[in-house]
Design a protein around this motif. Sequence first.
Motif, PDB file in Angstrom:
ATOM      1  N   ARG A 117     -19.358  -7.624 -32.187  1.00  0.00           N
ATOM      2  CA  ARG A 117     -19.358  -6.282 -32.762  1.00  0.00           C
ATOM      3  C   ARG A 117     -20.542  -6.141 -33.700  1.00  0.00           C
ATOM      4  NH1 ARG A 117     -14.121  -3.322 -33.936  1.00  0.00           N
ATOM      5  NH2 ARG A 117     -15.355  -2.815 -35.740  1.00  0.00           N
ATOM      6  N   GLN A 118     -21.087  -4.947 -33.750  1.00  0.00           N
ATOM      7  CA  GLN A 118     -22.225  -4.669 -34.613  1.00  0.00           C
ATOM      8  C   GLN A 118     -21.779  -3.825 -35.811  1.00  0.00           C
ATOM      9  OE1 GLN A 118     -25.712  -5.620 -33.838  1.00  0.00           O
ATOM     10  NE2 GLN A 118     -24.429  -7.015 -32.677  1.00  0.00           N
ATOM     11  N   THR A 119     -22.441  -4.011 -36.914  1.00  0.00           N
ATOM     12  CA  THR A 119     -22.191  -3.213 -38.103  1.00  0.00           C
ATOM     13  C   THR A 119     -23.533  -2.716 -38.636  1.00  0.00           C
ATOM     14  OG1 THR A 119     -21.037  -3.177 -40.227  1.00  0.00           O
ATOM     15  CG2 THR A 119     -22.267  -5.170 -39.709  1.00  0.00           C
ATOM     16  N   LEU A 120     -23.503  -1.599 -39.326  1.00  0.00           N
ATOM     17  CA  LEU A 120     -24.726  -1.071 -39.921  1.00  0.00           C
ATOM     18  C   LEU A 120     -24.832  -1.523 -41.370  1.00  0.00           C
ATOM     19  CD1 LEU A 120     -24.874   2.583 -38.540  1.00  0.00           C
ATOM     20  CD2 LEU A 120     -26.195   0.588 -37.808  1.00  0.00           C
ATOM     21  N   VAL A 121     -25.994  -2.039 -41.711  1.00  0.00           N
ATOM     22  CA  VAL A 121     -26.255  -2.517 -43.061  1.00  0.00           C
ATOM     23  C   VAL A 121     -27.397  -1.680 -43.644  1.00  0.00           C
ATOM     24  CG1 VAL A 121     -26.975  -4.499 -44.436  1.00  0.00           C
ATOM     25  CG2 VAL A 121     -25.529  -4.846 -42.415  1.00  0.00           C
ATOM     26  N   PRO A 122     -27.120  -0.923 -44.711  1.00  0.00           N
ATOM     27  CA  PRO A 122     -28.188  -0.127 -45.314  1.00  0.00           C
ATOM     28  C   PRO A 122     -29.310  -1.031 -45.841  1.00  0.00           C
ATOM     29  CG  PRO A 122     -26.042   0.546 -46.144  1.00  0.00           C
ATOM     30  CD  PRO A 122     -25.834  -0.724 -45.378  1.00  0.00           C
ATOM     31  N   VAL A 123     -30.557  -0.658 -45.533  1.00  0.00           N
ATOM     32  CA  VAL A 123     -31.698  -1.454 -45.999  1.00  0.00           C
ATOM     33  C   VAL A 123     -32.590  -0.679 -46.968  1.00  0.00           C
ATOM     34  CG1 VAL A 123     -31.731  -3.012 -44.022  1.00  0.00           C
ATOM     35  CG2 VAL A 123     -33.063  -0.910 -43.940  1.00  0.00           C
ATOM     36  N   MET A 124     -32.561   0.644 -46.917  1.00  0.00           N
ATOM     37  CA  MET A 124     -33.306   1.460 -47.881  1.00  0.00           C
ATOM     38  C   MET A 124     -32.801   2.892 -47.799  1.00  0.00           C
ATOM     39  SD  MET A 124     -37.087   1.707 -46.151  1.00  0.00           S
ATOM     40  CE  MET A 124     -37.277   1.960 -44.387  1.00  0.00           C
ATOM     41  N   CYS A 125     -32.940   3.609 -48.901  1.00  0.00           N
ATOM     42  CA  CYS A 125     -32.549   5.013 -48.900  1.00  0.00           C
ATOM     43  C   CYS A 125     -33.515   5.794 -49.780  1.00  0.00           C
ATOM     44  CB  CYS A 125     -31.100   5.197 -49.344  1.00  0.00           C
ATOM     45  SG  CYS A 125     -30.710   4.542 -50.957  1.00  0.00           S
ATOM     46  N   VAL A 126     -33.586   7.083 -49.493  1.00  0.00           N
ATOM     47  CA  VAL A 126     -34.512   7.958 -50.199  1.00  0.00           C
ATOM     48  C   VAL A 126     -33.988   9.388 -50.128  1.00  0.00           C
ATOM     49  CG1 VAL A 126     -35.969   8.406 -48.181  1.00  0.00           C
ATOM     50  CG2 VAL A 126     -36.980   8.526 -50.466  1.00  0.00           C
ATOM     51  N   PHE A 134     -31.576   4.399 -44.325  1.00  0.00           N
ATOM     52  CA  PHE A 134     -32.034   3.633 -43.169  1.00  0.00           C
ATOM     53  C   PHE A 134     -31.176   2.382 -43.087  1.00  0.00           C
ATOM     54  CE2 PHE A 134     -35.430   6.318 -44.514  1.00  0.00           C
ATOM     55  CZ  PHE A 134     -36.089   6.686 -43.354  1.00  0.00           C
ATOM     56  N   ALA A 135     -30.689   2.070 -41.883  1.00  0.00           N
ATOM     57  CA  ALA A 135     -29.788   0.933 -41.723  1.00  0.00           C
ATOM     58  C   ALA A 135     -30.191   0.097 -40.514  1.00  0.00           C
ATOM     59  CB  ALA A 135     -28.343   1.423 -41.554  1.00  0.00           C
ATOM     60  N   ALA A 136     -29.921  -1.196 -40.634  1.00  0.00           N
ATOM     61  CA  ALA A 136     -30.162  -2.131 -39.538  1.00  0.00           C
ATOM     62  C   ALA A 136     -28.822  -2.495 -38.913  1.00  0.00           C
ATOM     63  CB  ALA A 136     -30.857  -3.386 -40.055  1.00  0.00           C
ATOM     64  N   SER A 137     -28.829  -2.673 -37.616  1.00  0.00           N
ATOM     65  CA  SER A 137     -27.636  -3.098 -36.894  1.00  0.00           C
ATOM     66  C   SER A 137     -27.593  -4.630 -36.897  1.00  0.00           C
ATOM     67  CB  SER A 137     -27.693  -2.568 -35.461  1.00  0.00           C
ATOM     68  OG  SER A 137     -26.571  -2.987 -34.745  1.00  0.00           O
ATOM     69  N   GLU A 138     -26.483  -5.171 -37.374  1.00  0.00           N
ATOM     70  CA  GLU A 138     -26.329  -6.623 -37.429  1.00  0.00           C
ATOM     71  C   GLU A 138     -24.978  -7.013 -36.848  1.00  0.00           C
ATOM     72  OE1 GLU A 138     -26.847  -7.979 -41.438  1.00  0.00           O
ATOM     73  OE2 GLU A 138     -28.926  -7.283 -41.543  1.00  0.00           O
ATOM     74  N   ALA A 139     -24.920  -8.216 -36.290  1.00  0.00           N
ATOM     75  CA  ALA A 139     -23.652  -8.722 -35.772  1.00  0.00           C
ATOM     76  C   ALA A 139     -22.690  -8.947 -36.931  1.00  0.00           C
ATOM     77  CB  ALA A 139     -23.874 -10.024 -35.009  1.00  0.00           C
ATOM     78  N   SER A 198     -22.137   3.514 -49.866  1.00  0.00           N
ATOM     79  CA  SER A 198     -20.777   2.953 -49.841  1.00  0.00           C
ATOM     80  C   SER A 198     -20.008   3.428 -48.609  1.00  0.00           C
ATOM     81  CB  SER A 198     -20.020   3.277 -51.131  1.00  0.00           C
ATOM     82  OG  SER A 198     -19.703   4.645 -51.206  1.00  0.00           O
ATOM     83  N   TYR A 199     -20.205   4.678 -48.188  1.00  0.00           N
ATOM     84  CA  TYR A 199     -19.560   5.164 -46.964  1.00  0.00           C
ATOM     85  C   TYR A 199     -20.063   4.392 -45.743  1.00  0.00           C
ATOM     86  CZ  TYR A 199     -17.594   9.299 -49.298  1.00  0.00           C
ATOM     87  OH  TYR A 199     -16.889  10.154 -50.100  1.00  0.00           O
ATOM     88  N   ILE A 200     -21.358   4.146 -45.686  1.00  0.00           N
ATOM     89  CA  ILE A 200     -21.921   3.400 -44.553  1.00  0.00           C
ATOM     90  C   ILE A 200     -21.344   1.995 -44.519  1.00  0.00           C
ATOM     91  CG2 ILE A 200     -24.038   2.454 -43.548  1.00  0.00           C
ATOM     92  CD1 ILE A 200     -25.477   4.933 -44.879  1.00  0.00           C
ATOM     93  N   ARG A 201     -21.290   1.334 -45.655  1.00  0.00           N
ATOM     94  CA  ARG A 201     -20.725  -0.029 -45.717  1.00  0.00           C
ATOM     95  C   ARG A 201     -19.260  -0.057 -45.298  1.00  0.00           C
ATOM     96  NH1 ARG A 201     -23.926  -1.422 -51.108  1.00  0.00           N
ATOM     97  NH2 ARG A 201     -25.743  -2.368 -50.125  1.00  0.00           N
ATOM     98  N   ALA A 202     -18.563   1.056 -45.526  1.00  0.00           N
ATOM     99  CA  ALA A 202     -17.146   1.154 -45.143  1.00  0.00           C
ATOM    100  C   ALA A 202     -16.973   1.611 -43.696  1.00  0.00           C
ATOM    101  CB  ALA A 202     -16.416   2.111 -46.084  1.00  0.00           C
ATOM    102  N   GLY A 203     -18.088   1.852 -42.996  1.00  0.00           N
ATOM    103  CA  GLY A 203     -18.012   2.261 -41.601  1.00  0.00           C
ATOM    104  C   GLY A 203     -17.688   3.723 -41.394  1.00  0.00           C
ATOM    105  N   GLN A 204     -17.881   4.543 -42.412  1.00  0.00           N
ATOM    106  CA  GLN A 204     -17.544   5.966 -42.334  1.00  0.00           C
ATOM    107  C   GLN A 204     -18.795   6.794 -42.040  1.00  0.00           C
ATOM    108  OE1 GLN A 204     -15.580   6.762 -46.051  1.00  0.00           O
ATOM    109  NE2 GLN A 204     -13.835   5.480 -45.530  1.00  0.00           N
TER     110      GLN A 204
END
Length: 127
Positions: free
Chosen positions: A41-50, A26-31, A104-110
Motif C-alpha cells: 500500500r502507498q501513502t502520501l507524505v507531505p514534503v513541502m507546502c506553500v 506537495f507530497a511523495a508517494s511512499e510504501a 495534518s489532513y494529508i497525514r491522516a489520509g483525508q
Amino acid sequence: MTIDSFEGLLVAAAMQDEPQRLLLAFAASEAEPGPTAAAPRQTLVPVMCVAKQVGALDTFANLEAEASKLGMHWDVVLVSTLGGAGGLLPDSRRTDAALEKMVSYIRAGQMDRFAVFGRGGAVLRYA
C-alpha cells in the motif's frame, strides 16, 4: 463544483467574491511500513507546502517548473484555497495555520477535501 484542470481551479478561485490564497502541499508517494507484499500500500507524505496568491500562478507547467527548482521529489500536489475578508487576503498567521491543518489532513489520509494533481497536471481522485 467539479474541478477538471489546474487552470480551471485557478479560474474558479479568481471568480470568488473575496481574494483567495492557494494552499499547495506537495507530497511523495511512499510504501506504508509493515510486511512486504507484492503490491505494498502507498501513502502520501507531505514534503513541502506553500501559499500563493491566485494571480501568481497561471499554468500547472509553470508551477511544476518552479517546484522542480527546489530539488524535492514529489508525486502529487494537493490544493485548497483560503478566502480573505473585506477585500484583503488572509494574513500569514491564518495562512500558516491553514497549511499546518492541511498537512495534518494529508497525514491522516483525508485527501477528499483537496483538489489533487499528479505530475503533468492530471486530476487525481482519491476514494
